[in-house]
Design a protein around this motif. Structure first.
Motif, short mmCIF file in Angstrom:
data_model
loop_
_atom_site.label_atom_id
_atom_site.label_comp_id
_atom_site.label_asym_id
_atom_site.label_seq_id
_atom_site.Cartn_x
_atom_site.Cartn_y
_atom_site.Cartn_z
N LEU A 147 -2.00 -33.23 32.78
CA LEU A 147 -3.40 -33.45 32.39
C LEU A 147 -3.98 -34.66 33.11
N CYS A 148 -3.20 -35.72 33.23
CA CYS A 148 -3.67 -36.91 33.94
C CYS A 148 -3.98 -36.59 35.39
N ASP A 149 -3.11 -35.82 36.01
CA ASP A 149 -3.34 -35.43 37.41
C ASP A 149 -4.60 -34.59 37.55
N ARG A 150 -4.79 -33.68 36.61
CA ARG A 150 -5.92 -32.77 36.67
C ARG A 150 -7.25 -33.52 36.52
N HIS A 151 -7.23 -34.59 35.73
CA HIS A 151 -8.47 -35.32 35.45
C HIS A 151 -8.59 -36.62 36.22
N GLY A 152 -7.68 -36.88 37.14
CA GLY A 152 -7.76 -38.10 37.95
C GLY A 152 -7.57 -39.37 37.15
N VAL A 153 -6.58 -39.34 36.24
CA VAL A 153 -6.29 -40.47 35.35
C VAL A 153 -4.88 -40.96 35.63
N LEU A 154 -4.68 -42.26 35.61
CA LEU A 154 -3.35 -42.82 35.80
C LEU A 154 -2.53 -42.67 34.53
N LEU A 155 -1.21 -42.57 34.67
CA LEU A 155 -0.30 -42.50 33.53
C LEU A 155 0.58 -43.74 33.52
N ILE A 156 0.53 -44.46 32.41
CA ILE A 156 1.39 -45.63 32.17
C ILE A 156 2.45 -45.23 31.14
N CYS A 157 3.71 -45.33 31.52
CA CYS A 157 4.80 -45.06 30.58
C CYS A 157 5.45 -46.37 30.16
N ASP A 158 5.41 -46.62 28.88
CA ASP A 158 6.00 -47.83 28.29
C ASP A 158 7.44 -47.50 27.87
N GLU A 159 8.39 -47.88 28.72
CA GLU A 159 9.80 -47.64 28.41
C GLU A 159 10.51 -48.92 27.97
N VAL A 160 9.75 -49.84 27.39
CA VAL A 160 10.34 -51.09 26.91
C VAL A 160 11.45 -50.80 25.90
N ALA A 161 11.18 -49.89 24.96
CA ALA A 161 12.17 -49.57 23.93
C ALA A 161 13.07 -48.41 24.32
N VAL A 162 12.52 -47.41 25.01
CA VAL A 162 13.28 -46.18 25.26
C VAL A 162 14.07 -46.22 26.56
N GLY A 163 13.86 -47.24 27.38
CA GLY A 163 14.55 -47.31 28.66
C GLY A 163 15.97 -47.82 28.56
N PHE A 164 16.67 -47.77 29.68
CA PHE A 164 18.04 -48.26 29.81
C PHE A 164 19.01 -47.59 28.83
N GLY A 165 18.94 -46.25 28.83
CA GLY A 165 19.96 -45.46 28.18
C GLY A 165 19.72 -45.07 26.74
N ARG A 166 18.67 -45.57 26.12
CA ARG A 166 18.50 -45.33 24.67
C ARG A 166 18.34 -43.85 24.32
N THR A 167 17.76 -43.07 25.23
CA THR A 167 17.58 -41.64 24.94
C THR A 167 18.68 -40.78 25.56
N GLY A 168 19.65 -41.41 26.20
CA GLY A 168 20.74 -40.68 26.84
C GLY A 168 20.64 -40.63 28.34
N ARG A 169 19.48 -40.95 28.89
CA ARG A 169 19.27 -41.10 30.33
C ARG A 169 18.87 -42.55 30.60
N MET A 170 18.97 -42.96 31.85
CA MET A 170 18.59 -44.34 32.15
C MET A 170 17.14 -44.59 31.74
N PHE A 171 16.25 -43.65 32.09
CA PHE A 171 14.86 -43.75 31.68
C PHE A 171 14.44 -42.45 31.01
N ALA A 172 13.63 -42.57 29.95
CA ALA A 172 13.23 -41.39 29.18
C ALA A 172 12.46 -40.39 30.03
N CYS A 173 11.69 -40.88 31.01
CA CYS A 173 10.90 -40.00 31.87
C CYS A 173 11.77 -38.98 32.59
N GLU A 174 13.04 -39.31 32.83
CA GLU A 174 13.94 -38.43 33.56
C GLU A 174 14.15 -37.10 32.83
N HIS A 175 14.08 -37.11 31.51
CA HIS A 175 14.32 -35.89 30.74
C HIS A 175 13.36 -34.77 31.13
#
Length: 430
Positions: free
Chosen positions: A225-253
């Protein structure tokens, strides 16, 4: 005077009603060992919340300890305003190599709040410097019940009234999307076409909202949706990053690369304050120009890219690889799911939410004044575990390095603590 008395006399604790604090005996942590914390009386506690979601490999890990000590023999701090140093350079390269493809530049800061604040400012300034119709893109979309930190910008894109409502007169207005509902996000982007600079979200799990887990595919749909509307996407991985979801970064899923990625907490293994905002080359190039063009990103901190913190972060990443942390985490994630089944069956538990090693146990049917979440933490502490509530949601987020035996003991303690706190409540009400 005792340490406890001095604490009550001189300290003001974060997110703490001091009137209640002064009526209880404080737990004063003197040292750590592995995934345990040890108080001034020598009692041991499982660190069930990773010292506020930041400890990854345990306390006093020899690899990280040695890296910090070795850096002390070189230099403890040197500004990055007009200078550079090896640990910051090496860490930036490592983060870019680990991050979702397309993220190419690293801007350091000190905390999760500043990492998100920087991302907001970068997104805003990027569009302003594009000029023309792009300069109309001044608004931000965040999710209902969002939490992105406690500085004014990050609070503006927050959405937890308990934390944020008091400061409303200080904030800029943002648009709120319903978590997990791509159609609502699409509606907002359509209604405000050409006005939105960026969408900011925690991918997969909204931590401080009470471990709200998004449906599978939601992050990917927001990216589209962001791509379609020309909007930037900010992902806040402060809490979910570095393995907390099972991957190094949650975006990888979901195979997503944001335009800006915010990191902190586990970046140093829980040792030292450090944060990083990663940007694509497209964003970076939007700030290039001649000196007189004033396209510089005018933002910085005294301790930006602190060498000691960068050394700890480099060692933390080395430990991920050397100890195969993510590979070893997979069976523990499965075990945690099984261990939580009896907890979910308790009548006083309304829901258990989980993604990877992030757990929210919601207690149901209790008035605010009962402080059931707090009661559970006190009962857990008496049994040898540190957990922390978000209201009446008990949060479990142990270090990734926790043993299976201690993981089982932690969940059993929480089960017992919930049962005991509920029993005490029933007796008090009788």
């Amino acid at each position: 005077m005792s340490l406890a008395a001095d604490d009550r006399r001189y300290l003001w604790h974060p997110f703490t009603q001091q009137q209640g604090w002064e009526q209880e005996d404080p737990l004063i942590v003197e040292r750590g060992e592995g995934t345990d914390l040890i108080d001034t009386d020598g009692r041991r506690y499982i660190d069930g919340v990773s010292s506020l979601w930041c400890n990854v490999h345990g306390h006093r890990h020899p690899r990280i300890d040695e890296a910090v000590k070795a850096q002390l023999d070189s230099v403890a701090h040197s500004t990055m305003l007009g200078l550079s140093h090896p640990p910051a350079i090496e860490l930036a390269r490592s983060l870019v190599e680990l991050a979702p493809p397309g993220l190419a530049r690293v801007f350091y800061s000190d905390s999760g709040s500043t990492a998100t604040e920087i991302a907001l400012k970068m997104a805003f300034q990027y569009w302003q410097q594009q000029g023309g119709e792009h300069s109309r893109k001044t608004r931000f979309v965040s999710l209902r019940d969002a939490y992105h930190g406690d500085t004014i910008g990050s609070v503006s894109v927050g959405g937890i009234d308990l934390f944020h409502a008091t400061y409303h007169p200080l904030l800029f207005d943002t648009l709120k999307a319903e978590p997990g509902d791509p159609s609502h996000m699409e509606l907002i982007l359509e209604e405000h076409e050409g006005q939105i600079a960026a969408v900011i979200m925690e991918p997969l799990v909204q931590g401080a909202a009470g471990m709200i887990v998004h449906p599978e595919g939601y992050l990917r749909e927001v990216r589209e949706l962001c791509d379609r509307h020309g909007v930037l996407l900010i992902c806040d991985e402060v809490a979910v990053g570095f393995g907390r979801t099972g991957r190094m970064f949650a975006c990888e899923h979901e195979g997503v690369t944001p335009d800006l990625l915010c990191l902190a907490k586990g970046i140093t293994g829980g040792y030292l304050p450090l944060a990083a905002t990663l940007a694509t080359e497209r964003i970076y190039e939007g700030f290039l120009g001649e000196h007189q063009d004033f396209r510089t990103f005018f933002h910085g901190h005294t301790y930006t890219g602190n060498p000691l913190a960068c050394a700890a972060a480099l060692a933390t990443l080395d430990v991920f690889e050397e100890e195969r942390t993510l590979e070893c985490l997979e069976p523990k994630i499965e075990l945690l799911g099984r261990l939580l089944e009896p907890v979910a069956e308790l009548p006083m538990v309304s829901e258990v939410r989980r993604r990877g090693f992030m757990v929210g146990i919601e207690l149901g049917g209790y008035p605010i004044e009962a402080r059931m979440g707090h009661r559970v933490t006190l009962e857990a502490r008496a049994r040898g575990a540190i957990v922390r509530p978000l209201g009446d949601v008990i949060v479990l987020m142990p270090p990734l390095a926790i043993s299976e035996a201690d993981l089982e003991r932690l969940v059993v303690i929480v089960w017992e603590a919930i049962v005991e706190a509920a029993s005490e409540r029933e007796l008090a009400a009788a």
